[in-house]
Motif scaffolding. Sequence first.
Motif, short mmCIF file in Angstrom:
data_model
loop_
_atom_site.label_atom_id
_atom_site.label_comp_id
_atom_site.label_asym_id
_atom_site.label_seq_id
_atom_site.Cartn_x
_atom_site.Cartn_y
_atom_site.Cartn_z
N SER A 291 -23.73 -6.21 0.95
CA SER A 291 -25.10 -6.13 0.27
C SER A 291 -24.67 -5.53 -1.17
O SER A 291 -25.44 -5.70 -1.99
CB SER A 291 -25.86 -5.07 1.09
OG SER A 291 -25.21 -3.95 1.15
N THR A 292 -23.53 -4.79 -1.43
CA THR A 292 -23.24 -4.27 -2.58
C THR A 292 -22.01 -4.89 -3.27
O THR A 292 -21.46 -4.62 -4.62
CB THR A 292 -22.60 -2.57 -2.44
OG1 THR A 292 -21.56 -2.70 -1.63
CG2 THR A 292 -24.15 -1.99 -1.85
N LEU A 293 -21.40 -6.02 -2.82
CA LEU A 293 -20.43 -6.69 -3.16
C LEU A 293 -20.59 -7.61 -4.51
O LEU A 293 -19.61 -7.21 -5.43
CB LEU A 293 -20.19 -7.99 -2.41
CG LEU A 293 -18.98 -8.58 -2.68
CD1 LEU A 293 -17.64 -7.91 -2.67
CD2 LEU A 293 -18.72 -9.98 -1.66
N VAL A 294 -21.75 -8.18 -4.85
CA VAL A 294 -22.08 -8.74 -6.27
C VAL A 294 -22.12 -7.52 -7.30
O VAL A 294 -21.42 -7.67 -8.54
CB VAL A 294 -23.20 -9.56 -6.08
CG1 VAL A 294 -23.58 -9.98 -7.62
CG2 VAL A 294 -22.87 -10.84 -5.15
N ARG A 295 -22.54 -6.69 -6.67
CA ARG A 295 -22.89 -5.51 -7.88
C ARG A 295 -21.45 -4.72 -8.29
O ARG A 295 -20.95 -4.47 -9.48
CB ARG A 295 -23.63 -4.26 -7.30
CG ARG A 295 -23.86 -2.93 -8.13
CD ARG A 295 -24.63 -2.11 -7.43
NE ARG A 295 -25.12 -0.83 -8.41
CZ ARG A 295 -25.66 0.06 -7.97
NH1 ARG A 295 -26.45 0.34 -6.86
NH2 ARG A 295 -25.79 1.21 -8.57
N SER A 296 -20.49 -4.65 -7.34
CA SER A 296 -19.25 -4.11 -7.49
C SER A 296 -18.39 -5.08 -8.46
O SER A 296 -17.66 -4.69 -9.36
CB SER A 296 -18.55 -3.97 -6.22
OG SER A 296 -19.22 -3.06 -5.58
N ILE A 297 -18.46 -6.38 -8.09
CA ILE A 297 -17.78 -7.53 -8.90
C ILE A 297 -18.56 -7.46 -10.30
O ILE A 297 -17.58 -7.44 -11.29
CB ILE A 297 -18.07 -8.77 -8.17
CG1 ILE A 297 -17.24 -8.89 -7.00
CG2 ILE A 297 -17.31 -10.00 -9.12
CD1 ILE A 297 -17.46 -10.14 -6.26
N ASN A 298 -19.59 -7.20 -10.43
CA ASN A 298 -20.14 -7.22 -11.86
C ASN A 298 -19.79 -5.99 -12.87
O ASN A 298 -19.46 -6.14 -13.69
CB ASN A 298 -21.86 -7.38 -11.67
CG ASN A 298 -22.27 -8.63 -11.33
OD1 ASN A 298 -21.68 -9.82 -11.78
ND2 ASN A 298 -23.57 -8.75 -10.89
N THR A 299 -20.06 -5.18 -12.13
CA THR A 299 -19.42 -3.61 -13.08
C THR A 299 -18.04 -3.70 -13.18
O THR A 299 -17.62 -3.27 -14.28
CB THR A 299 -19.81 -2.50 -12.04
OG1 THR A 299 -19.38 -2.45 -10.80
CG2 THR A 299 -21.34 -2.45 -11.79
N THR A 300 -17.27 -4.19 -12.34
CA THR A 300 -15.57 -4.16 -12.51
C THR A 300 -15.31 -5.27 -13.49
O THR A 300 -14.61 -4.88 -14.39
CB THR A 300 -15.05 -4.67 -11.23
OG1 THR A 300 -15.44 -3.76 -10.16
CG2 THR A 300 -13.50 -4.48 -11.40
N VAL A 301 -15.97 -6.50 -13.47
CA VAL A 301 -15.50 -7.49 -14.48
C VAL A 301 -16.07 -7.01 -15.62
O VAL A 301 -15.50 -7.41 -16.94
CB VAL A 301 -16.27 -8.95 -14.04
CG1 VAL A 301 -16.38 -9.71 -15.38
CG2 VAL A 301 -15.77 -9.66 -12.85
N VAL A 302 -17.34 -6.48 -16.12
CA VAL A 302 -17.81 -5.88 -17.27
C VAL A 302 -17.04 -5.09 -17.78
O VAL A 302 -16.54 -4.90 -19.08
CB VAL A 302 -19.41 -5.45 -17.31
CG1 VAL A 302 -19.82 -4.68 -18.38
CG2 VAL A 302 -20.09 -6.69 -16.77
N ALA A 303 -16.38 -3.84 -16.97
CA ALA A 303 -15.49 -3.06 -17.61
C ALA A 303 -14.00 -3.46 -18.12
O ALA A 303 -13.51 -3.12 -18.87
CB ALA A 303 -15.34 -2.02 -16.41
N LEU A 304 -13.79 -4.60 -17.09
CA LEU A 304 -12.20 -5.20 -17.41
C LEU A 304 -12.16 -5.85 -18.58
O LEU A 304 -11.07 -6.04 -19.43
CB LEU A 304 -11.93 -5.85 -16.30
CG LEU A 304 -11.36 -5.19 -15.00
CD1 LEU A 304 -11.27 -6.21 -13.86
CD2 LEU A 304 -10.41 -4.23 -15.24
#
Length: 372
Positions: free
Chosen positions: A241-254
Amino acid sequence: MSKLGTLGARLHHGEVGYDFIKNRKIWYGISILITITAIVGLSVRGLHMGIEFQGGAVFTTPKNMTVSVATAEGYAEDASGHDAIVQQLGDGSMRIQVAGIDTKTSDGIKDQLAKDLKVDGERINAELVGPSWGEQIANKAWQGLGIFMFLVVIYLAIAFEWRMAVAAFVALIHDITITVGIYALVGFEVTPGTVIGLLTILGYSLYDTVVVFDSLKEQTRDITKQTRWTYSEIANRSINSTLVRSINTTVVALLPVGGLLFIGGGVLGAGMLNDISLSLFVGLAAGAYSSIFIATPLVADLKELEPSMKSLKKRVLAKRAQGGATGGTQDAAVADGDYDDEAEDAAPAVVGPRGQAASRTRGRGRPSGKRR
């Protein structure tokens, strides 16, 4: 809505999902292998400490130098008798670092460099760096890291529970070890910027972990009052349920960090950016990985050792066997934290077309049981 947004909504509502918890031994094995590689690299190659930690001199040449970096490095090593690090700056000048020399030696090296580079010695700026300053930075960093870890464990134990605090602590150690090991293997210089980067990634890693833990805490409230889902299955739902949120925040930071590392440090030759950008890039990636594949599965393993969770698992499996359940992952239709055991008893789980369990629906397609 975009495809990623649609996927995120479907993951959140349990319509699709991947069983991260079931394959946790694979993730543990991968992490152990990477960690061992990092430790071996650190033991064999060690860290390439910057001049701030060793002491020495930094020479800055005039702008628009026509000498190549390799040639300048050879001149500096011949003049000093020590290894030298030469960086090409954006304005055409060069930054030459020579560790382990004192003031008297510095003056001689400066004169020799001026002669070899064919420039006026007055135009070469020389700065001496004492090792005591770097030692103070390192000591303060260790103190800050220790205080941070202590406060994190205390906070998570109070806000969530001690098992989550232990899992988060293991994940943070995992991220730091991998990042430091990569530095040893790559051979990048360790500077105060590197220390700042290491301390920064801890916050990012902890953020991703707490997001999953918060969802897990909400969804496992009153878990023992139902007999349909085990703790591990609900933990798996929390990750999805939080997977896409984690991916989005990580990609934006990377993305910006990757720009600093690969474009700024690689293409433009701004080597001073490498010390902090590498630590941020590796740490952010490792933090996102550990929050999904290490921290939450570890919490599930620790929680399943509780007598109440063992009893719940036995009741769940017994009920499924009695109801003729066909097996498979049951987390796909878990409600967002509220349970209605009577409704669930009336509508046993069935396996969906993708091998995931889905509850029987009623009314206008909503799953049986309460839903927020």
